[in-house]
Write a protein that holds these residues in place. Sequence first.
Motif, PDB file in Angstrom:
ATOM      1  N   PHE A 912       0.717  -1.216   0.113  1.00 18.01           N
ATOM      2  CA  PHE A 912       0.152  -0.178  -0.068  1.00 18.01           C
ATOM      3  C   PHE A 912       0.745   1.119  -0.083  1.00 18.01           C
ATOM      4  CE2 PHE A 912      -2.633  -3.125   2.624  1.00 18.01           C
ATOM      5  CZ  PHE A 912      -3.558  -3.590   1.492  1.00 18.01           C
ATOM      6  N   GLN A 916      -2.395   4.511  -1.681  1.00 20.96           N
ATOM      7  CA  GLN A 916      -3.053   3.262  -1.704  1.00 20.96           C
ATOM      8  C   GLN A 916      -3.343   2.750  -0.124  1.00 20.96           C
ATOM      9  OE1 GLN A 916      -5.319   1.139  -2.868  1.00 20.96           O
ATOM     10  NE2 GLN A 916      -4.512  -0.313  -4.158  1.00 20.96           N
ATOM     11  N   ASN A 920      -9.080   0.959  -0.158  1.00 17.93           N
ATOM     12  CA  ASN A 920      -9.177   0.877  -1.752  1.00 17.93           C
ATOM     13  C   ASN A 920      -8.683  -0.082  -2.505  1.00 17.93           C
ATOM     14  OD1 ASN A 920      -9.514   3.736  -1.396  1.00 17.93           O
ATOM     15  ND2 ASN A 920      -7.656   4.413  -1.423  1.00 17.93           N
TER      16      ASN A 920
END
Length: 1004
Positions: A912, A916, A920
Amino acid sequence: MWFDTNNNTVAVAAILGNQTDHFALLKFKESISTDPYKTLESWNSSIHFCKWRGITCNPMHQRVIGLNLNKYQLHGSLSPHIGNLTFLRNLDLGNNSFYGEIPKELGKLLQLQYLFLSNNSFVGKIPTNLTYCSNLEYLIMDGNKLVGKIPIEIGSLKKLQVMSVYKNKLTGGIPSSIGNLSFVMQLDFVRNNLEGDIPQAICRLKNLTVLGVGENNLSGTPPSCLYNITSLTIFYMPINNFHGPLPVNMFHTLPNIKQFGIAGNHFSGPIPTSINASSSITLLDMADNNFVGQVPSLGKLKDLYHLNLEYNNLGNNSAKDLEFLKSFTNCTKLNVVSIYHNYFGGILPNSIGNLSTELNILYLDANMISGKIPAELGRLVGLISLSLESNQFEGIIPTTFEKFQKLQMLDLNANKLSGDIPHFIGNLSQLYYLDLHHNMFHGNIPSSIGNCQKLQYLDFSQNKLRGTIPLEVFNLFSLTNLLNLSHNSLSGSLPREVGLLKNIDVLDISENHLSCDIPRTIGECISLEYLYLQGNSFNGTIPSSFASLKGLRYLDLSRNRLSGSIPDVMQNISVLEYLNVSFNMLDGEVPTNGVFGNATQVEIIGNNKLCGGISQLHIPPCPIKGRKHTKHYKLRLIALIVSVVSFLLILSFIITMYWMRKRNQKRSFDSPTIDQLAKISYQELHHGTNGFSRTNLIGSGSFGFVYKANLVPEDHVVAVKVLNLQKKESHKSFIVECNALKNIRHRNLVKIMTCCSGTDYKGQEFKALVFDYMKNGSLEQWLHPEILNEEHPTTLGLGQRLNVIIDVADALHYLHQECEHLVLHCDLKPNNVLLDDDMVAHVSDFGIARLVLSIGGSSWKDTSSIGIKGTVGYAPPEYGMGSEVSTCGDMYNFGILMLEMLTGRRPTDEVFEDGQNLHNFVAISFPDNLMKILDPHIVSRDVEVAIQDGNRENLIIEECLVSLFRIGILCSMESPKERMNIADVTGELNKIKKAFLTGVHAHN
């Protein structure tokens, strides 16, 4: 002349009719955007439309009477011009990809008899105009996305014989006008959102053979006259909210019933004894209800092939509980029997061996069956799946089990079985799942296990096995899911042949007496994600070949005799989320990159010669080689002296203020104290934990350490949370947690027993909390196995994860809506969810909880710290912008927890990046690509057998997953206003559980 005129008129009408049909078909073709099989290529002017593919015409008038385009994968909308085919009798567009609303113009097709629109993507309501089609006999609209109510006018279709709206989104009730369909034979309303009662009028349908109302929100007690429809052959009403007892004589009035499915309701009372009169029954599914008492004889059900009585309250742990099994001798077609999770006791009768050799699945697990496993069970040579787990069986595995040549799954875990693991186990060559853990097997692991070349899951943990690990185990190239030999007394080395397990996902040989070096070949297990070697006597250095395990996520090497330094290359394992090297003899500098860059992911205590690392690890810096006392060093020394003097002055001030406040006996809300909670002495805790020895250590974190203790004279095993008083705000955290847990009681909240606030033997301040001991550790250890306790978890199945989610939601519901005062937990995460002996989840760690009280019209929040608002990744985004804590924040915590349980990924996962996050990551793939994000380690017996695509039960489990992901997404929305509240969440989860159980029962 009259005849000529009439013939001309007829001819003109025919020509005009042909033109109308031709134009309507062309308009139909125009609405099709995708035609992969080129079905409509023949629809051109080169041939008459009556010869086009899928078209049937009346030979006399050349008018279209049939349009059949089933299974051609057409994509497009349904043109309203279809209503101009006024001679149409049969319209079949099933199994395509039509979308949009069903045009109301279909109501113009007055001669229509058969309408098949199943398995498309039609939306909107069922057009009321369809009820104008008075000749309609078949109305099939299942597998779409239709909404709204079933039209009341449906009762005007007097000729209707079959109506199916299975798997849509219809709401409202079943209209009473349904009772006017006197010719109807089949009604299928399954898998919608219908509610209310079953109308009494349905009893007028004397020709009804199939009634399907399952998987809705229907409630009440079904009308008693329903059981008097003698024509019924299929009675399907699972997963609703029906309740009440079943009529005693109901099966006397259902002489033709073949399939009776009522699982997932609230039916109660005994199973009617009249069931033995229904000799035509082939499927009997009464699982997940509240039935009690003994199971009546079923011996007259000679055609019975599927019996499911799971999840009831049947039996009373008596010797007569299993008498009904003797009656199965006459049921020669029996294929599936499950009485899982009831109260059946007594001894499994020898007559179990008289069941049909056609029996494939037998689940007797999670009861209280005792005694020895009868040797006669070995006669059931057709068994594919056998589970006797979680009972009280003792003795040995019968030698007759050698006859199970078709057996693929054998689960005997959590019993009292003893003796050697039999050598013949290697003859069961079809096994893919073998679980014998948590018994009392002793002796060696049989080398014959190497013959089970299809094994994917092997668990011999928590027994008394000894000797070395046979090399044949490592020749099981099929092992992909699990090899667990932990918590035994195995000795010798870990053979270099371990490298042959190239596809293994989880390898656990912890808590044994293994020694020697860890073989470098373990780096060849390229699929390995979870590796547990802790609690042995491995020596030598940590192999640098670990760096070859590019998918390694969890590694536990703690409590061994490893020496040397931590290889730098280990910081290159990009997906490594947890590393535990505690209590070894390591030295040298700790790396700082990769997993070593996050103090919450690395455990290094008990290695006194380690140095360096990131500052959060709180270990000494490494000595600077070849440097003498320079000016820089002297400046640092002066700065240190100044810091010490400053610290002493501040400490003096704090002590002075402390005694001044202590003289003030008046309590205020700004200075909370521990409310009348029973205390325990430091001496008792010291004795119960063997002097807080590392062998009793079961957990650690920023708060301090957790130890397992045995308190005397009660002989009560507890967990002791010792606070790290060097940490800022730990005193207030201690007070808040005491007060919060003292005043709340719920089955899914951890129970605080007592506390200790005093001094240790060195005169230093000591504070600890004492809780019920949770044998199965934390959810963190099961999702991301990080074993610090004596009990090793295996992978959680989907059903178990669902139960944990529901338990946590129930706890949160209590804190938010049922407590005398609102309690905000503020830090829900896997580490703070503990699992007891029965795998029931308990929310823990209220160290930063907020107790919201109403005082004089305003609210006051008891909190451990204004600055602490949860854990990174789990805390909602608004807390980072200074917003006050709220129930919405807790719901965000819960949503992230759900998504972590479903994906197997932490919210702090390294993938991530660049904005991100876990929310999501899931939302992008929802709902079409769930398999890309679903945790691949969800291995559950519930879905053990591969299911063919399109199977109804498979869709149930898939939709459960979709629903769970949807809740997780909604709860973790960035905006607090968009998040679900806990009341809605618990309601949705209960529906999901019912649906899931139905899917599982159907598979079994």
